[in-house]
Scaffold this motif. Structure first.
Motif, PDB file in Angstrom:
ATOM      1  N   ASN A 113      44.397  25.621  67.512  1.00  0.00           N
ATOM      2  CA  ASN A 113      45.567  26.142  66.787  1.00  0.00           C
ATOM      3  C   ASN A 113      45.160  26.668  65.408  1.00  0.00           C
ATOM      4  OD1 ASN A 113      48.190  26.766  66.266  1.00  0.00           O
ATOM      5  ND2 ASN A 113      48.923  24.653  66.086  1.00  0.00           N
ATOM      6  N   MET A 114      44.157  27.552  65.414  1.00  0.00           N
ATOM      7  CA  MET A 114      43.549  28.003  64.154  1.00  0.00           C
ATOM      8  C   MET A 114      44.000  29.391  63.715  1.00  0.00           C
ATOM      9  SD  MET A 114      39.567  26.881  64.516  1.00  0.00           S
ATOM     10  CE  MET A 114      39.153  27.401  62.850  1.00  0.00           C
TER      11      MET A 114
ATOM     12  N   ILE B 140      43.747  19.587  53.354  1.00  0.00           N
ATOM     13  CA  ILE B 140      42.521  20.400  53.381  1.00  0.00           C
ATOM     14  C   ILE B 140      42.546  21.377  54.559  1.00  0.00           C
ATOM     15  CG2 ILE B 140      40.012  20.292  53.758  1.00  0.00           C
ATOM     16  CD1 ILE B 140      40.030  17.648  52.151  1.00  0.00           C
ATOM     17  N   PHE B 141      42.968  20.904  55.709  1.00  0.00           N
ATOM     18  CA  PHE B 141      42.945  21.755  56.907  1.00  0.00           C
ATOM     19  C   PHE B 141      44.029  22.829  56.900  1.00  0.00           C
ATOM     20  CE2 PHE B 141      40.746  18.273  59.519  1.00  0.00           C
ATOM     21  CZ  PHE B 141      39.535  18.943  59.482  1.00  0.00           C
ATOM     22  N   PHE B 142      45.166  22.565  56.217  1.00  0.00           N
ATOM     23  CA  PHE B 142      46.289  23.473  56.403  1.00  0.00           C
ATOM     24  C   PHE B 142      47.181  23.651  55.156  1.00  0.00           C
ATOM     25  CE2 PHE B 142      50.662  24.259  58.121  1.00  0.00           C
ATOM     26  CZ  PHE B 142      50.416  25.490  58.702  1.00  0.00           C
ATOM     27  N   ASN B 143      47.745  22.548  54.662  1.00  0.00           N
ATOM     28  CA  ASN B 143      48.799  22.661  53.641  1.00  0.00           C
ATOM     29  C   ASN B 143      48.355  23.388  52.367  1.00  0.00           C
ATOM     30  OD1 ASN B 143      50.443  21.134  55.365  1.00  0.00           O
ATOM     31  ND2 ASN B 143      49.739  19.210  54.459  1.00  0.00           N
TER      32      ASN B 143
ATOM     33  N   ILE C  29      45.266  24.597  61.835  1.00  0.00           N
ATOM     34  CA  ILE C  29      44.117  24.632  60.920  1.00  0.00           C
ATOM     35  C   ILE C  29      43.989  26.053  60.382  1.00  0.00           C
ATOM     36  CG2 ILE C  29      41.586  24.546  60.813  1.00  0.00           C
ATOM     37  CD1 ILE C  29      41.714  22.405  63.030  1.00  0.00           C
ATOM     38  N   ILE C  30      43.745  26.169  59.092  1.00  0.00           N
ATOM     39  CA  ILE C  30      43.431  27.481  58.515  1.00  0.00           C
ATOM     40  C   ILE C  30      42.000  27.438  57.997  1.00  0.00           C
ATOM     41  CG2 ILE C  30      44.017  29.211  56.772  1.00  0.00           C
ATOM     42  CD1 ILE C  30      46.901  28.242  56.892  1.00  0.00           C
TER      43      ILE C  30
ATOM     44  N   PHE D  18      41.880  16.652  42.688  1.00  0.00           N
ATOM     45  CA  PHE D  18      42.093  18.014  43.182  1.00  0.00           C
ATOM     46  C   PHE D  18      42.278  18.106  44.702  1.00  0.00           C
ATOM     47  CE2 PHE D  18      39.721  18.466  39.148  1.00  0.00           C
ATOM     48  CZ  PHE D  18      40.763  19.023  38.427  1.00  0.00           C
ATOM     49  N   GLY D  19      42.749  17.033  45.315  1.00  0.00           N
ATOM     50  CA  GLY D  19      42.959  17.030  46.764  1.00  0.00           C
ATOM     51  C   GLY D  19      43.935  18.082  47.256  1.00  0.00           C
ATOM     52  N   LYS D  20      44.792  18.578  46.368  1.00  0.00           N
ATOM     53  CA  LYS D  20      45.768  19.608  46.763  1.00  0.00           C
ATOM     54  C   LYS D  20      45.215  21.023  46.563  1.00  0.00           C
ATOM     55  CE  LYS D  20      49.487  16.928  47.526  1.00  0.00           C
ATOM     56  NZ  LYS D  20      49.928  16.733  48.905  1.00  0.00           N
ATOM     57  N   ARG D  21      43.964  21.129  46.124  1.00  0.00           N
ATOM     58  CA  ARG D  21      43.411  22.464  45.854  1.00  0.00           C
ATOM     59  C   ARG D  21      42.091  22.706  46.578  1.00  0.00           C
ATOM     60  NH1 ARG D  21      44.266  21.981  39.538  1.00  0.00           N
ATOM     61  NH2 ARG D  21      43.011  23.849  39.385  1.00  0.00           N
ATOM     62  N   ILE D  22      41.866  21.940  47.644  1.00  0.00           N
ATOM     63  CA  ILE D  22      40.652  22.115  48.450  1.00  0.00           C
ATOM     64  C   ILE D  22      41.055  22.713  49.789  1.00  0.00           C
ATOM     65  CG2 ILE D  22      38.717  20.937  49.565  1.00  0.00           C
ATOM     66  CD1 ILE D  22      39.214  18.614  47.515  1.00  0.00           C
ATOM     67  N   MET D  23      40.443  23.831  50.156  1.00  0.00           N
ATOM     68  CA  MET D  23      40.775  24.484  51.434  1.00  0.00           C
ATOM     69  C   MET D  23      39.587  24.371  52.387  1.00  0.00           C
ATOM     70  SD  MET D  23      42.981  27.803  50.237  1.00  0.00           S
ATOM     71  CE  MET D  23      41.758  28.591  49.207  1.00  0.00           C
TER      72      MET D  23
END
Ligand SMILES: [Zn+2]
Length: 330
Positions: free
Chosen positions: A99-100, A313-316, A31-32, A275-280
């Motif tokens: 694992n953050m 969202i959590f990582f990629n 997770i980031i 925008f699912g690929k641009r949410i952190m």
């Protein structure tokens, strides 16, 4: 007899392999958290907090005392840490268990302590500014050139009533663009009565994501993410992201303060709009260690998102945005 021994041996090997695999898979998927505030624990500010406290925003009369920023009478209470050590210990334990990796802004000494306590790669330091009267442009550039800071944020111009496109602060963004450092800008959220409480210069209108357009046009290489996803200006956020493909958002703060149904409507709309690929993922962690789990749980329980969308969202998405090597964070 030999056969039995062989069988037993194979069985032991299989069991061992199996338990090794289980140990490996027991490690939490990475997770980031792109939005953590590193601050010294201040006993005056460090009060307990009830998440989703903005589900009720009663108005007040100007002649009456202003409402409290935090509400502390909900069913779930998050305890504030009492000391820097207590906070750091709890943060490190949670980061390890889940694992953050975190992007942390704020007190440089606290950030250094955390970097020492965690694996150095797991804490990514960030430096912010909120006006042209704080850190000078030269000192800002020098700080970035040391290589310690990898990110600029939280940029809190809205609290000063400033637009991110205000020429007054353009030089800071010019430095970030030239040095190829991503920038995080606070936009949108302000709680209940921010202008009446601690920030009389705060303007809701300065949280409009479309105010970023001129800045982005002036600095085409600047990498920007909008903190708090520009809540509650969903249409403007979607319009901006559509027009500017470099722009990402984080979900920090809004996911534990505003009403849950409202949060899910907002997040769902962002994903639905493409925008699912641009949410952190971000927490806006301050002094409540358990806020990490509280916030993570909101995304984990978003049943309209697929496993892959949650992993994005959590990582990629953060890996892509920050140009990280994912193998370092598994
Ligand atoms: Zn913020």
């Amino acid at each position: 007899m030999k056969k039995i021994v062989l069988f037993a041996l194979v069985w032991v090997v299989l069991i061992t392999q199996n338990s090794l695999a289980q140990t490996a898979s027991a490690k939490h998927l990475p997770i980031i958290d792109v939005h953590v505030h590193a601050m010294k624990v201040n006993a005056n500010f460090a009060s307990d907090m009830s998440p989703w406290f903005l589900s009720n925003m009663p108005g007040t009369d100007p002649n009456e005392p202003t409402p409290k920023f935090l509400n502390a009478d909900g069913a779930i209470m998050l305890k504030a840490a009492h000391s820097d050590e207590e906070f750091q210990d709890e943060l490190m334990q949670t980061m390890k268990r889940l694992n953050m990796t975190i992007v942390a802004s704020g007190d440089p000494q606290v950030i250094r302590n955390w970097k020492k306590a965690a694996a150095p790669d797991r804490v990514i330091p960030s430096i912010g500014f909120s006006s042209a009267s704080g850190i000078s442009v030269q000192a800002f550039e020098d700080s970035l050139k040391t290589g310690f800071y990898k990110v600029v944020g939280e940029v809190g111009l809205q609290y000063q009533g400033l637009s991110p496109s205000d020429p007054l602060v353009d030089k800071y963004f010019e430095v970030a663009e030239r040095l190829n450092v991503p920038v995080a800008i606070h936009m949108g959220t302000g709680g209940n009565g921010m202008a009446n409480l601690t920030s009389p210069k705060y303007r809701a209108s300065m949280g409009n994501p479309l105010l970023l357009e001129d800045l982005l046009a002036r600095h085409p290489k600047l990498k920007v993410w909008v903190m708090h996803a520009g809540y509650p200006m969903i249409d403007e956020m979607i319009a901006l992201m559509g027009a500017n493909s470099h722009v990402y958002v984080d979900l920090a703060g809004m996911i534990w303060s505003y009403p849950l149904e409202e949060i899910h409507m907002y997040l769902r709309r962002l994903v639905q709009a493409g925008f699912g690929k641009r949410i952190m993922y971000g927490t806006d962690l301050m002094v409540w260690p358990k806020l990490l789990e509280t916030s993570l749980g909101v995304i984990e329980n978003a049943n309209y998102l697929s496993f892959e969308q949650k992993r994005d969202i959590f990582f990629n998405n953060a890996v892509r945005f920050f140009r990280l090597d994912p193998s370092k964070y598994q």
